[in-house]
Scaffold this active site. Structure first.
Site, PDB file in Angstrom:
ATOM      1  CG  ASP A  75      -1.908   1.076   1.289  1.00 32.72           C
ATOM      2  OD1 ASP A  75      -2.780   1.066   0.411  1.00 32.72           O
ATOM      3  OD2 ASP A  75      -1.855   1.947   2.184  1.00 32.72           O
ATOM      4  CD  GLU A 128      -2.053   2.364  -3.583  1.00 32.69           C
ATOM      5  OE1 GLU A 128      -3.122   2.943  -3.794  1.00 32.69           O
ATOM      6  OE2 GLU A 128      -1.441   2.485  -2.508  1.00 32.69           O
TER       7      GLU A 128
HETATM    8  C1  NOJ Z   1      -4.462   2.991  -0.920  1.00 32.46           C
HETATM    9  C2  NOJ Z   1      -5.587   2.075  -0.586  1.00 32.46           C
HETATM   10  O1  NOJ Z   1      -5.910   1.326  -1.728  1.00 32.46           O
HETATM   11  C3  NOJ Z   1      -6.709   2.944  -0.099  1.00 32.46           C
HETATM   12  O2  NOJ Z   1      -7.903   2.234   0.022  1.00 32.46           O
HETATM   13  C4  NOJ Z   1      -6.288   3.575   1.196  1.00 32.46           C
HETATM   14  O3  NOJ Z   1      -7.282   4.475   1.615  1.00 32.46           O
HETATM   15  C5  NOJ Z   1      -4.984   4.340   1.036  1.00 32.46           C
HETATM   16  N1  NOJ Z   1      -4.009   3.618   0.285  1.00 32.46           N
HETATM   17  C6  NOJ Z   1      -4.377   4.635   2.383  1.00 32.46           C
HETATM   18  O4  NOJ Z   1      -3.913   3.453   2.979  1.00 32.46           O
END
Ligand code: NOJ
Length: 555
Positions: free
Chosen positions: A221, A280
Protein backbone atom coordinates in the site's frame (compact mmCIF):
# COMPACT_ATOMS: atom_id res chain seq x y z
CA UNK A 1 21.47 -17.89 -0.39
CA UNK A 2 19.56 -19.90 2.18
CA UNK A 3 16.21 -21.14 0.98
CA UNK A 4 14.13 -21.64 4.09
CA UNK A 5 11.17 -23.59 3.29
CA UNK A 6 8.75 -21.70 5.46
CA UNK A 7 8.18 -23.14 8.88
CA UNK A 8 4.59 -21.95 9.15
CA UNK A 9 1.53 -24.12 9.37
CA UNK A 10 0.49 -23.65 5.76
CA UNK A 11 3.75 -24.96 4.35
CA UNK A 12 4.04 -28.55 3.02
CA UNK A 13 2.58 -30.37 0.10
CA UNK A 14 -0.12 -27.76 -0.43
CA UNK A 15 2.39 -25.03 -1.08
CA UNK A 16 4.39 -27.38 -3.25
CA UNK A 17 1.32 -27.85 -5.45
CA UNK A 18 0.99 -24.20 -6.29
CA UNK A 19 4.69 -23.52 -6.28
CA UNK A 20 5.36 -25.89 -9.12
CA UNK A 21 5.21 -23.33 -11.92
CA UNK A 22 8.08 -20.85 -11.72
CA UNK A 23 7.43 -17.27 -12.68
CA UNK A 24 3.69 -17.90 -12.34
CA UNK A 25 3.20 -14.21 -11.64
CA UNK A 26 4.48 -13.00 -14.99
CA UNK A 27 1.20 -13.83 -16.71
CA UNK A 28 -1.07 -14.29 -13.68
CA UNK A 29 -4.64 -13.07 -13.40
CA UNK A 30 -4.93 -11.82 -9.84
CA UNK A 31 -8.38 -11.36 -8.33
CA UNK A 32 -8.86 -8.70 -5.69
CA UNK A 33 -11.05 -9.73 -2.79
CA UNK A 34 -12.28 -6.88 -0.63
CA UNK A 35 -12.95 -8.97 2.48
CA UNK A 36 -15.70 -6.73 3.90
CA UNK A 37 -17.79 -7.18 0.78
CA UNK A 38 -17.11 -10.65 -0.59
CA UNK A 39 -18.93 -13.17 1.62
CA UNK A 40 -20.17 -13.06 5.19
CA UNK A 41 -20.03 -16.41 7.04
CA UNK A 42 -21.56 -15.37 10.36
CA UNK A 43 -24.45 -13.14 9.34
CA UNK A 44 -23.15 -9.93 10.92
CA UNK A 45 -23.43 -8.03 7.64
CA UNK A 46 -19.66 -7.82 7.21
CA UNK A 47 -17.63 -10.16 5.01
CA UNK A 48 -14.95 -12.28 6.68
CA UNK A 49 -12.09 -14.70 6.04
CA UNK A 50 -14.26 -17.77 6.52
CA UNK A 51 -16.61 -16.32 3.91
CA UNK A 52 -13.71 -16.01 1.49
CA UNK A 53 -12.55 -19.54 2.25
CA UNK A 54 -15.99 -20.99 1.61
CA UNK A 55 -16.12 -19.37 -1.83
CA UNK A 56 -12.65 -20.35 -3.04
CA UNK A 57 -14.05 -23.02 -5.38
CA UNK A 58 -15.91 -20.25 -7.23
CA UNK A 59 -12.61 -18.46 -7.77
CA UNK A 60 -10.89 -21.60 -8.94
CA UNK A 61 -13.70 -22.23 -11.44
CA UNK A 62 -13.50 -18.65 -12.63
CA UNK A 63 -9.97 -19.42 -13.75
CA UNK A 64 -7.84 -16.94 -11.83
CA UNK A 65 -4.34 -17.67 -10.51
CA UNK A 66 -4.14 -15.73 -7.28
CA UNK A 67 -6.24 -13.82 -4.79
CA UNK A 68 -5.15 -10.49 -3.37
CA UNK A 69 -6.90 -9.76 -0.09
CA UNK A 70 -7.33 -6.17 1.03
CA UNK A 71 -6.36 -5.73 4.73
CA UNK A 72 -7.99 -7.94 7.35
CA UNK A 73 -5.66 -7.02 10.23
CA UNK A 74 -6.61 -5.68 13.66
CA UNK A 75 -7.84 -2.18 12.93
CA UNK A 76 -10.29 0.42 14.20
CA UNK A 77 -11.46 0.64 10.56
CA UNK A 78 -11.04 4.38 10.21
CA UNK A 79 -10.08 3.65 6.58
CA UNK A 80 -11.64 0.20 6.07
CA UNK A 81 -8.60 -1.60 7.48
CA UNK A 82 -5.88 0.50 5.82
CA UNK A 83 -5.29 1.78 9.36
CA UNK A 84 -3.56 -1.16 11.03
CA UNK A 85 -3.27 -1.41 14.82
CA UNK A 86 -1.54 -4.80 14.87
CA UNK A 87 0.16 -6.16 11.75
CA UNK A 88 0.30 -9.70 13.10
CA UNK A 89 -3.33 -10.10 14.15
CA UNK A 90 -6.60 -10.62 12.29
CA UNK A 91 -9.36 -8.22 13.24
CA UNK A 92 -12.14 -10.10 15.08
CA UNK A 93 -14.63 -8.79 12.54
CA UNK A 94 -12.82 -10.85 9.90
CA UNK A 95 -11.95 -13.88 12.06
CA UNK A 96 -8.64 -14.93 13.58
CA UNK A 97 -5.23 -16.28 12.64
CA UNK A 98 -6.56 -19.82 12.41
CA UNK A 99 -9.04 -18.65 9.79
CA UNK A 100 -6.19 -17.01 7.88
CA UNK A 101 -4.22 -20.24 8.08
CA UNK A 102 -7.19 -22.31 6.85
CA UNK A 103 -7.78 -19.88 3.99
CA UNK A 104 -4.15 -20.06 2.84
CA UNK A 105 -4.12 -23.85 3.05
CA UNK A 106 -7.38 -24.32 1.18
CA UNK A 107 -6.36 -21.87 -1.50
CA UNK A 108 -3.13 -23.78 -2.06
CA UNK A 109 -5.01 -27.05 -2.21
CA UNK A 110 -7.11 -25.56 -5.00
CA UNK A 111 -4.02 -24.29 -6.83
CA UNK A 112 -4.65 -20.64 -5.94
CA UNK A 113 -2.08 -18.29 -4.44
CA UNK A 114 -2.72 -15.78 -1.70
CA UNK A 115 -1.36 -12.24 -1.72
CA UNK A 116 -1.92 -10.11 1.35
CA UNK A 117 -1.93 -6.35 1.69
CA UNK A 118 0.88 -4.67 3.61
CA UNK A 119 0.41 -1.11 4.84
CA UNK A 120 3.87 0.31 5.61
CA UNK A 121 3.37 4.03 5.01
CA UNK A 122 1.27 4.57 8.11
CA UNK A 123 -0.23 2.72 11.04
CA UNK A 124 -3.46 3.27 12.89
CA UNK A 125 -3.45 5.88 15.65
CA UNK A 126 -4.38 2.91 17.86
CA UNK A 127 -1.08 1.11 17.11
CA UNK A 128 0.90 0.54 20.34
CA UNK A 129 3.81 2.67 19.13
CA UNK A 130 1.63 5.64 18.31
CA UNK A 131 -0.45 5.41 21.46
CA UNK A 132 2.72 5.41 23.54
CA UNK A 133 4.29 8.17 21.47
CA UNK A 134 1.30 10.39 22.21
CA UNK A 135 1.04 9.39 25.88
CA UNK A 136 4.75 9.89 26.62
CA UNK A 137 4.77 13.45 25.30
CA UNK A 138 7.42 15.53 23.51
CA UNK A 139 10.86 13.95 23.63
CA UNK A 140 9.48 10.39 23.72
CA UNK A 141 11.75 8.20 21.59
CA UNK A 142 8.63 6.66 20.09
CA UNK A 143 7.77 10.00 18.51
CA UNK A 144 10.82 9.52 16.27
CA UNK A 145 9.14 6.53 14.66
CA UNK A 146 6.51 8.89 13.28
CA UNK A 147 6.82 12.47 12.06
CA UNK A 148 6.16 14.67 15.10
CA UNK A 149 7.09 18.35 14.82
CA UNK A 150 6.43 21.60 16.65
CA UNK A 151 4.04 23.86 14.77
CA UNK A 152 4.79 27.14 13.03
CA UNK A 153 3.48 30.54 14.07
CA UNK A 154 4.07 32.49 17.28
CA UNK A 155 2.55 29.76 19.42
CA UNK A 156 3.05 26.74 17.18
CA UNK A 157 -0.57 27.03 16.17
CA UNK A 158 0.10 26.40 12.47
CA UNK A 159 0.97 23.05 10.83
CA UNK A 160 4.71 22.44 10.27
CA UNK A 161 4.35 22.58 6.47
CA UNK A 162 1.78 23.07 3.74
CA UNK A 163 1.14 19.44 2.80
CA UNK A 164 -2.47 18.37 2.44
CA UNK A 165 -4.03 15.03 3.27
CA UNK A 166 -5.09 12.96 0.27
CA UNK A 167 -8.48 12.74 1.96
CA UNK A 168 -8.75 16.54 2.26
CA UNK A 169 -7.64 19.07 4.89
CA UNK A 170 -4.14 19.56 6.28
CA UNK A 171 -1.80 16.54 6.46
CA UNK A 172 -1.03 17.45 10.09
CA UNK A 173 -2.96 17.09 13.32
CA UNK A 174 -2.01 18.69 16.63
CA UNK A 175 -1.94 16.60 19.79
CA UNK A 176 -2.82 17.97 23.22
CA UNK A 177 0.74 18.87 24.19
CA UNK A 178 1.01 21.11 21.12
CA UNK A 179 3.14 18.99 18.76
CA UNK A 180 1.84 18.03 15.34
CA UNK A 181 2.08 14.71 13.54
CA UNK A 182 2.03 13.95 9.84
CA UNK A 183 -0.71 11.90 8.18
CA UNK A 184 -0.90 11.85 4.41
CA UNK A 185 -4.28 10.14 4.73
CA UNK A 186 -6.78 10.36 7.63
CA UNK A 187 -5.70 11.73 11.05
CA UNK A 188 -6.19 8.17 12.32
CA UNK A 189 -3.36 7.08 9.96
CA UNK A 190 -0.08 8.61 11.22
CA UNK A 191 2.83 8.25 8.77
CA UNK A 192 5.83 6.21 9.89
CA UNK A 193 9.29 7.77 9.82
CA UNK A 194 11.22 5.35 7.61
CA UNK A 195 14.51 7.03 8.55
CA UNK A 196 14.18 5.33 11.93
CA UNK A 197 15.78 1.87 11.92
CA UNK A 198 13.11 0.36 14.19
CA UNK A 199 10.52 0.91 11.45
CA UNK A 200 12.48 -1.08 8.88
CA UNK A 201 13.24 -3.82 11.42
CA UNK A 202 9.59 -4.10 12.32
CA UNK A 203 8.41 -4.40 8.74
CA UNK A 204 10.99 -7.00 7.78
CA UNK A 205 9.76 -8.97 10.77
CA UNK A 206 6.12 -8.52 9.69
CA UNK A 207 7.07 -9.77 6.21
CA UNK A 208 8.56 -12.89 7.75
CA UNK A 209 5.51 -13.43 9.93
CA UNK A 210 3.21 -13.68 6.90
CA UNK A 211 5.75 -15.51 4.75
CA UNK A 212 5.98 -18.08 7.51
CA UNK A 213 2.18 -18.31 7.42
CA UNK A 214 2.57 -19.34 3.80
CA UNK A 215 1.41 -16.31 1.82
CA UNK A 216 2.61 -16.04 -1.76
CA UNK A 217 3.15 -12.32 -1.82
CA UNK A 218 2.32 -8.82 -0.72
CA UNK A 219 0.54 -5.89 -2.28
CA UNK A 220 2.32 -2.84 -0.89
CA UNK A 221 0.00 0.00 0.00
CA UNK A 222 1.24 3.51 -0.87
CA UNK A 223 4.57 1.99 -1.93
CA UNK A 224 5.60 5.38 -3.32
CA UNK A 225 5.10 7.24 -0.05
CA UNK A 226 7.42 5.79 2.57
CA UNK A 227 10.32 8.20 2.12
CA UNK A 228 9.77 11.91 2.52
CA UNK A 229 12.11 14.63 1.21
CA UNK A 230 14.71 15.74 3.75
CA UNK A 231 13.42 18.41 6.09
CA UNK A 232 9.81 17.93 4.93
CA UNK A 233 9.94 21.01 2.67
CA UNK A 234 6.83 22.99 1.79
CA UNK A 235 5.22 22.11 -1.49
CA UNK A 236 4.73 25.82 -2.09
CA UNK A 237 1.59 25.20 -4.08
CA UNK A 238 -2.06 25.21 -3.30
CA UNK A 239 -2.74 22.98 -6.26
CA UNK A 240 -1.65 19.76 -4.59
CA UNK A 241 -4.51 17.74 -5.98
CA UNK A 242 -3.59 18.67 -9.53
CA UNK A 243 0.05 17.78 -8.96
CA UNK A 244 -0.69 14.40 -7.41
CA UNK A 245 0.16 11.65 -9.80
CA UNK A 246 1.60 14.15 -12.30
CA UNK A 247 4.78 15.15 -10.54
CA UNK A 248 7.30 13.83 -8.04
CA UNK A 249 6.20 15.26 -4.69
CA UNK A 250 8.25 15.79 -1.50
CA UNK A 251 6.20 12.95 -0.01
CA UNK A 252 5.61 10.70 -3.04
CA UNK A 253 7.92 8.81 -5.39
CA UNK A 254 11.13 9.97 -3.73
CA UNK A 255 14.12 8.05 -5.07
CA UNK A 256 15.16 6.97 -1.57
CA UNK A 257 12.23 4.58 -1.37
CA UNK A 258 13.95 2.04 -3.60
CA UNK A 259 16.58 1.13 -1.00
CA UNK A 260 13.77 -0.20 1.20
CA UNK A 261 12.48 -2.51 -1.52
CA UNK A 262 15.94 -3.85 -2.27
CA UNK A 263 16.13 -4.92 1.39
CA UNK A 264 12.68 -6.45 1.28
CA UNK A 265 13.56 -8.38 -1.83
CA UNK A 266 16.44 -10.04 0.02
CA UNK A 267 14.01 -11.20 2.70
CA UNK A 268 11.51 -12.56 0.18
CA UNK A 269 14.17 -14.38 -1.80
CA UNK A 270 15.16 -16.36 1.28
CA UNK A 271 11.83 -18.13 1.01
CA UNK A 272 11.02 -20.95 -1.36
CA UNK A 273 8.04 -20.78 -3.63
CA UNK A 274 8.36 -17.88 -6.07
CA UNK A 275 6.63 -15.26 -3.95
CA UNK A 276 6.04 -11.71 -5.08
CA UNK A 277 5.60 -8.05 -4.23
CA UNK A 278 3.23 -5.81 -6.13
CA UNK A 279 3.49 -2.07 -5.65
CA UNK A 280 0.67 0.38 -5.34
CA UNK A 281 2.83 3.20 -6.61
CA UNK A 282 1.18 6.30 -8.02
CA UNK A 283 3.93 7.86 -10.08
CA UNK A 284 3.85 10.58 -12.72
CA UNK A 285 4.73 8.21 -15.57
CA UNK A 286 4.94 4.51 -16.39
CA UNK A 287 8.67 5.04 -16.83
CA UNK A 288 8.94 6.00 -13.16
CA UNK A 289 6.71 3.09 -12.23
CA UNK A 290 9.27 0.82 -13.89
CA UNK A 291 11.83 1.89 -11.27
CA UNK A 292 9.88 -0.09 -8.67
CA UNK A 293 10.18 -3.32 -10.62
CA UNK A 294 13.87 -3.38 -11.41
CA UNK A 295 15.29 -6.89 -11.05
CA UNK A 296 16.38 -6.47 -7.42
CA UNK A 297 13.22 -4.69 -6.24
CA UNK A 298 9.55 -5.55 -6.57
CA UNK A 299 7.94 -7.87 -9.10
CA UNK A 300 4.97 -5.93 -10.34
CA UNK A 301 3.42 -2.49 -10.02
CA UNK A 302 -0.15 -1.54 -10.76
CA UNK A 303 -0.63 0.28 -14.03
CA UNK A 304 -2.72 3.24 -12.95
CA UNK A 305 -2.04 5.05 -16.21
CA UNK A 306 -3.98 2.25 -17.92
CA UNK A 307 -6.76 2.34 -15.34
CA UNK A 308 -7.14 6.08 -15.88
CA UNK A 309 -7.37 5.89 -19.69
CA UNK A 310 -10.67 6.74 -21.31
CA UNK A 311 -12.47 4.41 -23.71
CA UNK A 312 -10.60 5.70 -26.74
CA UNK A 313 -8.59 3.59 -29.18
CA UNK A 314 -5.82 6.13 -29.79
CA UNK A 315 -5.29 6.82 -26.08
CA UNK A 316 -5.37 3.14 -25.22
CA UNK A 317 -2.80 2.33 -27.86
CA UNK A 318 -0.44 5.00 -26.54
CA UNK A 319 -0.64 3.75 -22.97
CA UNK A 320 -0.27 0.11 -24.02
CA UNK A 321 2.85 0.90 -26.06
CA UNK A 322 4.34 3.10 -23.37
CA UNK A 323 3.73 0.48 -20.72
CA UNK A 324 5.32 -2.33 -22.69
CA UNK A 325 8.25 -0.09 -23.66
CA UNK A 326 8.79 0.96 -20.04
CA UNK A 327 8.69 -2.56 -18.62
CA UNK A 328 10.82 -4.30 -21.25
CA UNK A 329 14.17 -2.80 -20.20
CA UNK A 330 13.69 -3.83 -16.56
CA UNK A 331 12.39 -7.28 -17.49
CA UNK A 332 9.19 -6.92 -15.46
CA UNK A 333 5.78 -7.97 -16.74
CA UNK A 334 3.36 -5.22 -17.65
CA UNK A 335 0.23 -5.19 -15.51
CA UNK A 336 -3.27 -4.15 -16.49
CA UNK A 337 -6.13 -3.11 -14.25
CA UNK A 338 -9.51 -1.48 -14.82
CA UNK A 339 -11.13 -1.44 -11.38
CA UNK A 340 -10.29 -1.64 -7.69
CA UNK A 341 -11.70 -0.59 -4.33
CA UNK A 342 -10.56 3.02 -4.74
CA UNK A 343 -12.12 3.98 -8.07
CA UNK A 344 -15.52 4.00 -9.72
CA UNK A 345 -16.11 0.62 -11.35
CA UNK A 346 -15.29 0.64 -15.05
CA UNK A 347 -18.84 -0.31 -16.06
CA UNK A 348 -19.88 3.07 -14.63
CA UNK A 349 -16.83 5.07 -15.74
CA UNK A 350 -17.46 3.99 -19.34
CA UNK A 351 -21.17 4.73 -19.01
CA UNK A 352 -20.28 8.39 -18.78
CA UNK A 353 -18.62 10.85 -21.11
CA UNK A 354 -14.82 10.69 -21.25
CA UNK A 355 -12.58 13.03 -19.31
CA UNK A 356 -14.40 12.81 -15.98
CA UNK A 357 -11.62 10.90 -14.23
CA UNK A 358 -11.89 7.83 -12.04
CA UNK A 359 -14.21 9.19 -9.34
CA UNK A 360 -17.65 9.45 -10.87
CA UNK A 361 -20.97 9.53 -9.06
CA UNK A 362 -23.21 9.50 -12.12
CA UNK A 363 -24.97 6.37 -13.32
CA UNK A 364 -24.66 7.41 -16.98
CA UNK A 365 -25.93 5.06 -19.70
CA UNK A 366 -25.84 1.70 -17.92
CA UNK A 367 -26.25 -0.43 -21.02
CA UNK A 368 -23.49 1.39 -22.87
CA UNK A 369 -21.25 1.18 -19.81
CA UNK A 370 -21.70 -2.57 -19.58
CA UNK A 371 -21.05 -3.11 -23.29
CA UNK A 372 -17.84 -1.10 -23.11
CA UNK A 373 -16.79 -2.69 -19.83
CA UNK A 374 -17.06 -6.17 -21.36
CA UNK A 375 -15.07 -5.06 -24.39
CA UNK A 376 -12.49 -3.35 -22.18
CA UNK A 377 -12.06 -6.44 -20.02
CA UNK A 378 -11.53 -8.63 -23.05
CA UNK A 379 -8.95 -6.18 -24.38
CA UNK A 380 -7.15 -6.14 -21.03
CA UNK A 381 -7.06 -9.93 -20.85
CA UNK A 382 -5.52 -10.12 -24.33
CA UNK A 383 -2.47 -8.06 -23.38
CA UNK A 384 0.87 -9.60 -22.41
CA UNK A 385 1.66 -9.59 -18.70
CA UNK A 386 -0.46 -9.87 -15.59
CA UNK A 387 -4.04 -8.63 -15.13
CA UNK A 388 -5.96 -7.61 -12.02
CA UNK A 389 -9.68 -8.26 -11.67
CA UNK A 390 -11.67 -6.56 -8.90
CA UNK A 391 -14.41 -8.64 -7.29
CA UNK A 392 -17.73 -8.12 -9.03
CA UNK A 393 -16.32 -6.85 -12.31
CA UNK A 394 -16.79 -10.36 -13.67
CA UNK A 395 -20.51 -9.75 -13.04
CA UNK A 396 -20.43 -6.41 -14.83
CA UNK A 397 -21.45 -4.68 -11.61
CA UNK A 398 -21.91 -0.94 -11.86
CA UNK A 399 -20.92 1.44 -9.09
CA UNK A 400 -23.72 2.20 -6.66
CA UNK A 401 -23.90 5.93 -7.20
CA UNK A 402 -26.91 6.72 -5.02
CA UNK A 403 -25.88 5.44 -1.59
CA UNK A 404 -27.56 7.54 1.07
CA UNK A 405 -25.11 9.76 2.93
CA UNK A 406 -25.87 8.17 6.30
CA UNK A 407 -24.50 4.75 5.25
CA UNK A 408 -21.24 6.00 3.79
CA UNK A 409 -18.01 5.03 5.51
CA UNK A 410 -15.22 6.29 3.25
CA UNK A 411 -13.15 8.72 5.34
CA UNK A 412 -12.48 10.74 2.20
CA UNK A 413 -16.19 11.46 2.03
CA UNK A 414 -16.20 13.01 5.48
CA UNK A 415 -13.03 15.00 5.01
CA UNK A 416 -14.12 16.96 1.97
CA UNK A 417 -13.30 14.21 -0.51
CA UNK A 418 -9.91 14.52 -2.04
CA UNK A 419 -9.04 12.53 -5.13
CA UNK A 420 -10.00 9.30 -3.37
CA UNK A 421 -13.47 10.51 -2.41
CA UNK A 422 -16.70 8.60 -2.75
CA UNK A 423 -15.24 5.11 -2.78
CA UNK A 424 -18.14 3.38 -1.05
CA UNK A 425 -19.96 2.92 -4.36
CA UNK A 426 -17.51 0.26 -5.57
CA UNK A 427 -17.43 -1.48 -2.17
CA UNK A 428 -21.04 -2.66 -1.95
CA UNK A 429 -21.17 -6.40 -1.09
CA UNK A 430 -21.41 -8.58 -4.16
CA UNK A 431 -24.50 -10.67 -4.98
CA UNK A 432 -24.23 -14.45 -5.02
CA UNK A 433 -27.88 -15.47 -5.38
CA UNK A 434 -30.97 -14.15 -7.14
CA UNK A 435 -32.88 -13.78 -3.93
CA UNK A 436 -32.54 -14.15 -0.22
CA UNK A 437 -30.93 -12.10 2.44
CA UNK A 438 -28.29 -9.77 0.98
CA UNK A 439 -28.42 -11.80 -2.26
CA UNK A 440 -26.40 -14.63 -0.75
CA UNK A 441 -23.65 -12.38 0.63
CA UNK A 442 -24.60 -13.56 4.12
CA UNK A 443 -27.44 -14.56 6.38
CA UNK A 444 -27.78 -11.03 7.76
CA UNK A 445 -27.89 -7.75 5.91
CA UNK A 446 -24.96 -6.14 4.21
CA UNK A 447 -22.92 -3.27 5.62
CA UNK A 448 -23.74 -1.16 2.58
CA UNK A 449 -27.20 -1.56 1.02
CA UNK A 450 -27.36 -3.47 -2.28
CA UNK A 451 -29.56 -2.18 -5.10
CA UNK A 452 -32.65 -4.17 -6.10
CA UNK A 453 -31.15 -5.20 -9.44
CA UNK A 454 -28.28 -7.00 -7.66
CA UNK A 455 -30.26 -10.28 -7.80
CA UNK A 456 -30.29 -10.42 -11.59
CA UNK A 457 -26.56 -9.64 -11.66
CA UNK A 458 -25.77 -12.37 -9.15
CA UNK A 459 -23.40 -15.25 -9.69
CA UNK A 460 -26.37 -17.62 -9.55
CA UNK A 461 -28.26 -15.69 -12.24
CA UNK A 462 -25.24 -15.47 -14.54
CA UNK A 463 -23.83 -18.97 -14.13
CA UNK A 464 -24.46 -20.97 -17.27
CA UNK A 465 -26.40 -18.09 -18.86
CA UNK A 466 -25.27 -17.74 -22.45
CA UNK A 467 -23.77 -14.33 -23.08
CA UNK A 468 -23.58 -13.35 -19.41
CA UNK A 469 -20.61 -11.30 -18.31
CA UNK A 470 -19.59 -14.02 -15.85
CA UNK A 471 -19.49 -16.63 -18.63
CA UNK A 472 -17.57 -14.19 -20.82
CA UNK A 473 -14.89 -13.88 -18.12
CA UNK A 474 -14.78 -17.65 -17.61
CA UNK A 475 -14.32 -18.32 -21.29
CA UNK A 476 -11.81 -15.53 -21.72
CA UNK A 477 -9.74 -16.64 -18.74
CA UNK A 478 -9.66 -20.20 -19.94
CA UNK A 479 -8.75 -19.26 -23.53
CA UNK A 480 -6.15 -16.81 -22.25
CA UNK A 481 -4.43 -19.52 -20.30
CA UNK A 482 -5.08 -22.82 -22.06
CA UNK A 483 -5.41 -21.97 -25.69
CA UNK A 484 -3.61 -18.78 -26.47
CA UNK A 485 -1.08 -18.31 -23.64
CA UNK A 486 -1.90 -14.63 -23.81
CA UNK A 487 -0.08 -13.53 -20.67
CA UNK A 488 3.30 -14.47 -22.14
CA UNK A 489 5.55 -12.12 -24.09
CA UNK A 490 6.21 -8.41 -23.88
CA UNK A 491 4.96 -6.93 -27.12
CA UNK A 492 2.05 -6.75 -29.53
CA UNK A 493 2.10 -6.23 -33.31
CA UNK A 494 -0.40 -3.58 -34.27
CA UNK A 495 -2.48 -4.22 -37.36
CA UNK A 496 -3.98 -1.62 -39.64
CA UNK A 497 -7.49 -0.86 -38.48
CA UNK A 498 -10.25 1.74 -39.04
CA UNK A 499 -10.22 4.84 -36.86
CA UNK A 500 -11.38 4.11 -33.32
CA UNK A 501 -10.44 0.45 -33.66
CA UNK A 502 -7.49 -1.35 -32.07
CA UNK A 503 -6.21 -4.49 -33.73
CA UNK A 504 -3.11 -6.42 -32.80
CA UNK A 505 -1.58 -9.77 -33.49
CA UNK A 506 0.33 -12.00 -31.14
CA UNK A 507 1.48 -15.04 -33.10
CA UNK A 508 -1.63 -16.92 -34.13
CA UNK A 509 -3.85 -14.72 -31.97
CA UNK A 510 -5.58 -11.52 -33.07
CA UNK A 511 -7.53 -9.09 -30.88
CA UNK A 512 -9.82 -6.44 -32.39
CA UNK A 513 -11.45 -3.78 -30.20
CA UNK A 514 -13.96 -1.38 -31.67
CA UNK A 515 -14.19 1.60 -29.31
CA UNK A 516 -16.59 3.51 -31.55
CA UNK A 517 -20.35 3.34 -31.18
CA UNK A 518 -20.78 2.12 -34.79
CA UNK A 519 -20.24 -1.31 -36.31
CA UNK A 520 -17.02 -1.68 -38.35
CA UNK A 521 -15.95 -4.19 -40.97
CA UNK A 522 -12.58 -5.84 -40.52
CA UNK A 523 -10.98 -8.89 -42.14
CA UNK A 524 -12.16 -12.19 -40.66
CA UNK A 525 -8.84 -13.14 -39.18
CA UNK A 526 -9.70 -16.78 -38.62
CA UNK A 527 -11.88 -18.55 -36.08
CA UNK A 528 -13.60 -16.43 -33.42
CA UNK A 529 -12.44 -17.57 -30.00
CA UNK A 530 -14.58 -15.26 -27.96
CA UNK A 531 -16.32 -11.94 -28.43
CA UNK A 532 -17.95 -9.44 -26.09
CA UNK A 533 -20.83 -8.84 -28.56
CA UNK A 534 -22.47 -10.43 -31.61
CA UNK A 535 -19.94 -10.63 -34.44
CA UNK A 536 -21.10 -11.70 -37.90
CA UNK A 537 -18.67 -13.25 -40.35
CA UNK A 538 -19.30 -13.61 -44.10
CA UNK A 539 -17.07 -13.87 -47.16
CA UNK A 540 -13.81 -13.21 -45.42
CA UNK A 541 -15.09 -10.16 -43.57
CA UNK A 542 -16.38 -9.65 -40.07
CA UNK A 543 -18.83 -7.08 -38.83
CA UNK A 544 -17.85 -6.01 -35.32
CA UNK A 545 -20.57 -4.03 -33.52
CA UNK A 546 -19.76 -0.81 -31.67
CA UNK A 547 -17.96 -1.10 -28.32
CA UNK A 548 -17.02 -4.72 -28.85
CA UNK A 549 -13.85 -6.82 -28.62
CA UNK A 550 -13.25 -10.01 -30.60
CA UNK A 551 -10.53 -12.60 -30.15
CA UNK A 552 -9.50 -14.67 -33.15
CA UNK A 553 -7.19 -17.52 -33.79
CA UNK A 554 -5.56 -17.80 -37.17
CA UNK A 555 -4.42 -21.34 -36.48
C1 NOJ B 1 -4.46 2.99 -0.92
C2 NOJ B 1 -5.59 2.07 -0.59
O1 NOJ B 1 -5.91 1.33 -1.73
C3 NOJ B 1 -6.71 2.94 -0.10
O2 NOJ B 1 -7.90 2.23 0.02
C4 NOJ B 1 -6.29 3.57 1.20
O3 NOJ B 1 -7.28 4.47 1.62
C5 NOJ B 1 -4.98 4.34 1.04
N1 NOJ B 1 -4.01 3.62 0.29
C6 NOJ B 1 -4.38 4.64 2.38
O4 NOJ B 1 -3.91 3.45 2.98
Amino acid sequence: MTQHSSTGPADNSALATVASRRDWWRDAVIYQVYPRSFADSNGDGMGDLEGVRSRLPYLRDLGIDAVWLSPFYASPQADAGYDVADYRAVDPMFGNLLDADALIRDAHDLGLRIIVDLVPNHSSDQHEWFKRAVAEGPGSPLRDRYHFRPGKGANGELPPNDWESIFGGPAWTQVEDGEWYLHLFAPEQPDFNWEHPAVGDEFRSVLRFWLDMGVDGFRIDVAHGLVKADGLPDLGSHEQLKLLGNDVMPFFDQDGVHAIYREWRLVLDEYAGDRIFVAEAWTPTVERTANYVRPDELHQAFNFQYLGTDWDAAELRVVIDRTLDAMRPVGAPATWVLSNHDVTRHATRFANEPGLGTQIRLAGDRELGLRRARAASLLMLALPGSAYVYQGEELGLPDVVDLPDEVRQDPAYFRGAGQDGFRDGCRVPIPWTREGSSYGFGAGGSWLPQPAEWGELSIEAQTGAAGSTLELYRTALSVRREEAGLGAGDSVDWLKAPEGVLAFRRGEFVCVTNTTGEAVTVPAYGRVLVASGEVTVAEGEAKVPGDTTVWWTTA
